[in-house]
Scaffold this motif. Structure first.
Motif, short mmCIF file in Angstrom:
data_model
loop_
_atom_site.label_atom_id
_atom_site.label_comp_id
_atom_site.label_asym_id
_atom_site.label_seq_id
_atom_site.Cartn_x
_atom_site.Cartn_y
_atom_site.Cartn_z
N ARG A 139 0.67 -1.32 -0.07
CA ARG A 139 0.06 0.05 -0.10
C ARG A 139 0.77 1.10 0.01
O ARG A 139 2.06 1.45 0.71
N GLY A 140 0.29 2.46 -0.73
CA GLY A 140 1.37 3.76 -0.81
C GLY A 140 1.59 4.12 0.34
O GLY A 140 2.71 4.34 0.66
N ARG A 188 4.51 2.09 1.68
CA ARG A 188 5.51 2.04 0.75
C ARG A 188 6.45 3.55 1.55
O ARG A 188 7.61 3.48 1.45
N GLU A 189 5.72 4.56 1.40
CA GLU A 189 6.20 5.81 1.79
C GLU A 189 6.96 5.60 3.23
O GLU A 189 8.13 6.20 3.23
#
Length: 335
Positions: free
Chosen positions: A30-31, A34-35
């Motif tokens: 998921r975004g 990941r960040e």
């Protein structure tokens, strides 16, 4: 002490497997997660341990770029774009020169695959269209991307509309009043040679001009072949020689300009000269060269990204890049 993958996972509050997935740019993360992992990597100055990464994933994280091309300027641009894409995704890159005419060419590629185990290949012209090699890669199920292949169906990589680019260059010369326009053809094994010759001939036909076989001279994309072709053109009887020369790449165009000086001809006063590719030599010679800007570096980057996407299980594509016409000092109104 060396920062380990487990340290990054602990700092980001995720599992080591999640960090590995982010590192390999896999799609199932998921975004926000990941960040968070990327931020932890940056804060801790994490550098992946390549042997451990390869062992864990059964990959080499290596891309091999294969070439057989006399134009070092063109290859340098392609190579820079491939390297940019590899750096972005933590891949290494190797560059391997090959000679298709040599016996055992395909076997040499076989040995490279067996010894270095690259995850994929980046093919440049004319290797892009070698039937025996492509058949062997299919047999071995080796993933590859191509720059400017003749056959694009079912292939990933990058290309431009070369016939249209050549047609536009010719239209520019015709608009300057030139009617005796010569073409120095590229290497016969390159798709680019066929496409650029087709664009040259199409523009003559559109202008209602008959093509003159004397003005179509073979080359091989090297500076020396440009010199040889121009000597032949400039030795034609008065009235049958060209007022403009469109060479199929910049290296040959530079050779044409050199030969013009040898024959006491002024460029562009006596003869206009233009090329194709817009490699660094186009801006390094005098007069600077009118040429088609083929975004070679960007095409290398795009082709490599398509290959890397495919390696990660994402769909790759054959992407059309955009060309432009660069008008410089080597072309002028016909005398």
């Amino acid at each position: 002490m060396r920062v380990r993958l487990e340290d990054v996972a602990r700092a980001a509050g995720v599992s080591p497997k999640t960090v590995s997935r982010v590192l390999n740019d896999e799609a199932n993360v998921r975004g926000p997660t990941r960040e968070k992992v990327l931020a932890a990597m940056a804060a801790m100055d994490y550098r992946p341990h390549q042997p451990a990464r390869s062992l864990a994933s059964n990959r080499s994280f290596l891309i091999a770029m294969l070439y057989d091309n006399p134009s070092s300027n063109y290859l340098t641009e392609i190579q820079a774009g491939v390297l940019e894409a590899c750096d972005l995704h933590h891949y290494s890159m190797m560059v391997r020169p090959l000679h298709m005419e040599e016996a055992g060419f395909v076997d040499r590629v076989d040995r490279l695959l067996s010894h270095h185990h690259p995850d994929g290949l980046l093919l440049t012209p004319p290797i892009t269209d070698n039937p025996a090699l492509l058949q062997r890669l299919r047999e071995r199920r080796v993933l590859y991307a191509s720059v400017s292949p003749i056959e694009r169906a079912g292939t990933i990589g990058a290309f431009i509309d070369e016939p249209e680019a050549a047609r536009q260059m010719m239209a520019t010369l015709l608009a300057l009043g030139h009617r005796r326009i010569a073409h120095v053809i590229g290497h016969p094994d390159h798709g680019a040679s066929q496409w650029r010759l087709a664009g040259y001939r199409a523009a003559l036909a559109e202008a209602g001009l008959q093509r003159d076989p004397e003005l179509e001279v073979p080359g091989d994309f090297s500076f020396g072949s440009g010199v040889a072709a121009a000597r032949r053109l400039f030795s034609l009887p008065r009235g049958r020689g060209p007022t403009a020369v469109f060479a199929a790449n910049d290296d040959m165009a530079a050779g044409v300009i050199w030969a013009a000086g040898e024959h006491g001809l002024s460029v562009p006063g006596d003869v206009s000269v233009c090329g194709f590719d817009d490699t660094p030599i186009a801006r390094q010679i005098w007069p600077t060269l009118t040429t088609i800007h083929q975004p070679s570096r960007e095409m290398g980057r795009i082709a490599a990204l398509q290959l890397l996407d495919t390696l990660r299980g994402r769909p790759g594509a054959m992407v059309q890049a955009t060309f432009s016409l660069e008008l410089r000092e080597s072309t002028a109104q016909a005398a």
